[in-house]
Scaffold this motif. Structure first.
Motif, PDB file in Angstrom:
ATOM      1  N   GLU A 115       0.829  -1.205   0.000  1.00  0.00           N
ATOM      2  CA  GLU A 115       0.000   0.000   0.000  1.00  0.00           C
ATOM      3  C   GLU A 115       0.866   1.259   0.000  1.00  0.00           C
ATOM      4  OE1 GLU A 115      -3.302   0.804  -0.354  1.00  0.00           O
ATOM      5  OE2 GLU A 115      -3.326  -1.280  -1.036  1.00  0.00           O
ATOM      6  N   SER A 117       3.881   1.525  -1.130  1.00  0.00           N
ATOM      7  CA  SER A 117       4.519   1.595  -2.444  1.00  0.00           C
ATOM      8  C   SER A 117       3.549   2.133  -3.494  1.00  0.00           C
ATOM      9  CB  SER A 117       5.020   0.206  -2.849  1.00  0.00           C
ATOM     10  OG  SER A 117       5.647   0.261  -4.099  1.00  0.00           O
ATOM     11  N   ARG A 118       2.317   1.690  -3.437  1.00  0.00           N
ATOM     12  CA  ARG A 118       1.303   2.197  -4.380  1.00  0.00           C
ATOM     13  C   ARG A 118       1.067   3.685  -4.176  1.00  0.00           C
ATOM     14  NH1 ARG A 118      -2.790  -2.841  -3.642  1.00  0.00           N
ATOM     15  NH2 ARG A 118      -1.858  -4.198  -5.209  1.00  0.00           N
ATOM     16  N   ASP A 121       3.970   5.475  -5.774  1.00  0.00           N
ATOM     17  CA  ASP A 121       3.853   5.442  -7.224  1.00  0.00           C
ATOM     18  C   ASP A 121       2.785   6.403  -7.714  1.00  0.00           C
ATOM     19  OD1 ASP A 121       5.834   3.536  -7.372  1.00  0.00           O
ATOM     20  OD2 ASP A 121       4.472   1.843  -7.596  1.00  0.00           O
TER      21      ASP A 121
END
Length: 127
Positions: A115, A117-118, A121
């Motif tokens: 989560e 990392s998302r 991004d």
């Protein structure tokens, strides 16, 4: 999977190394760089304690990608403290030889990191 296997296959030395690594990572004066090193080491100790060569080879082959992810996510506010709590739950389940709890704790930890990392991004795309 590795955490569940480690819970059933670990020996005393495996556990001592995990606890030592986890305690150092939980220290107040641990830099982000050092935390990444310790986080990587703890995950490898879990894999090694699983005594599963396929998992070991798979995780080792993902080393560079994993390092890149850790270096990005460790900067997220609160993630390092959350990872410490996650690691404590993982190691406690492995110590208790509870494969179901170990698997669940590792799953929660990896979901939290995914989560984060998302979120990074998504922020990168909108910047």
């Amino acid at each position: 999977m590795a955490a569940a296997l480690a819970a059933t296959r670990r020996d005393g030395e495996d556990l001592r190394q995990m606890v030592r690594c986890m305690r150092v990572a939980a220290g107040r004066r641990v830099s982000q760089r050092r935390f990444v090193e310790l986080d990587t080491r703890l995950h490898m100790l879990v894999v090694e304690a699983s005594n599963n060569s396929l998992l070991h080879n798979l995780v080792a082959s993902l080393g560079w990608l994993s390092l890149q992810s850790r270096e990005r996510t460790v900067r997220e506010p609160g993630l390092q403290a959350a990872a410490v709590r996650d690691h404590e739950a993982i190691v406690a389940a492995i110590e208790a030889r509870d494969p179901i709890a170990a698997h669940a704790a590792m799953h929660r930890h990896l979901e939290r990191v995914l989560e984060a990392s998302r979120g990074i991004d998504g922020a990168d795309r909108t910047s």
